[in-house]
Design an enzyme around this catalytic site. Sequence first.
Site, mmCIF file in Angstrom:
data_model
loop_
_atom_site.group_PDB
_atom_site.id
_atom_site.type_symbol
_atom_site.label_atom_id
_atom_site.label_comp_id
_atom_site.label_asym_id
_atom_site.label_seq_id
_atom_site.Cartn_x
_atom_site.Cartn_y
_atom_site.Cartn_z
ATOM 1 N NE ARG A 24 -57.654 19.957 -4.992
ATOM 2 C CZ ARG A 24 -57.944 21.396 -4.653
ATOM 3 N NH1 ARG A 24 -58.792 21.672 -3.546
ATOM 4 N NH2 ARG A 24 -57.056 22.108 -5.308
ATOM 5 N NE ARG A 28 -58.410 20.746 2.487
ATOM 6 C CZ ARG A 28 -58.603 22.040 2.258
ATOM 7 N NH1 ARG A 28 -58.406 22.951 3.031
ATOM 8 N NH2 ARG A 28 -59.130 22.300 0.805
ATOM 9 N NE ARG A 37 -52.072 19.992 4.132
ATOM 10 C CZ ARG A 37 -51.557 20.988 4.941
ATOM 11 N NH1 ARG A 37 -50.700 21.216 5.826
ATOM 12 N NH2 ARG A 37 -52.236 22.417 4.933
ATOM 13 C CG ASP A 73 -51.521 23.106 -5.981
ATOM 14 O OD1 ASP A 73 -52.688 22.769 -5.536
ATOM 15 O OD2 ASP A 73 -51.519 24.380 -6.603
ATOM 16 C CE1 TYR A 150 -55.700 30.532 -7.396
ATOM 17 C CE2 TYR A 150 -56.020 29.263 -9.651
ATOM 18 C CZ TYR A 150 -56.469 29.424 -8.413
ATOM 19 O OH TYR A 150 -57.512 28.822 -7.881
#
Length: 344
Positions: A24, A28, A37, A73, A150
């Site tokens: 990562r 963010r 974003r 992703d 998921y």
Amino acid sequence: MTESRFLKACRREPVDVTPVWFMRQAGRYMSEYRALRERYSLLDICRAPDLATEVTLQPVRRIEVDAAILFSDLLLPLEPMGLPFDFIKGEGPQLERPISSPGDIDALRDFDPRVALAHVLEAITLIQRELAGRVPLIGFAGAPFTLASYAIEGGHSNNFARTKSLMYGHPDAWHRLCSRLAMVVADYLGAQIDAGVDAVQVFDSWVGALSPADYREFALPHTQRIFDAVKGRVPTIHFGTGTSTIFPELREAGGDVIGVDWRIPIDLAWERIGSDRAVQGNLDPTLLLGPTARMLTETSDILDRVGGRPGHIFNLGHGILPSTPLEHVQMLAQYVHSASRRGR
Ligand code: CP3
């Protein structure tokens, strides 16, 4: 490129300083990512090769990392299989219609990643052109257990109750699902390698929820098919969290490099994994929030435990947290390089 210290470490060859990159590393915690974003959703960025390229390069420009990781992703392959999803602000991914019965599994579609995920492959070409050999590029995909979790839970889960119910209650359907996922992922990673990635990481982030016996029965054969399919093409990294009790099984499934989280000292982990594999890890990502003195002491401890043995790639035990100060990440990468310089 084969001379990069990251790729050398994957092959357990000696290096000048310990290579470092961060799971990562794009995201963010970086202001330039947050700025983008504001205009685009996460899926917009994943689907636009020029935006995915820009975000992949952001950490490479700002931090002394020895590898770039493709910005994409894990869940992208689910949509062309017939499992559309979106990212909900503050909650993470949410599938529209999670798998709830064996019949749902038989309705899944196979797809050609060169068509359905062509934008990812195009991003790889663009990124490699921009990187121009500066650092290698890591491609990635999810392992069957984590992807299945998921697909069945519909989002994140703490106990994997639905996943395990299907696994224990309908083992044949579980194996059908995981072999479909393994086929899709093997094909997708092969396409990423054809498009030019220099290494691949298989994320089985949540597989630590399984006992060794269950891992062997329900996950190992499927993950192994993925590693067998790409064997010898580029170095492979096998990552999971909470996996210290299943290292022998993980190594058997495959991976030139085995990921280690912070719950176990890295030297003990390496002993259990075996000296014929490289290791990647294993700082607790929370330490990057500060104080930095503690972050550096723990980093120094990891480097001491490894003792300069060839085959260590420095990373966190899991991804960088969104509230991490960029300066701490910069400081950490610099510190790994300076503290590990051989002949110190
Ligand atoms: O820099 C990098 O590491 C590359 C980019 C990357 C992303 N997702 C972008 C992303 C990678 C390697 C992933 C893998 C991924 N995606 C995993 C496996 C790694 C892991 O963390 O264990 C998983 C489980 C996913 C699924 C996923 N995507 C979740 C659960 C979430 C929500 C959690 C969160 O942090 O909000 C995402 C969203 C996601 N994928 C973000 C990023 C940068 C969050 C940022 C945003 O919303 O803009």
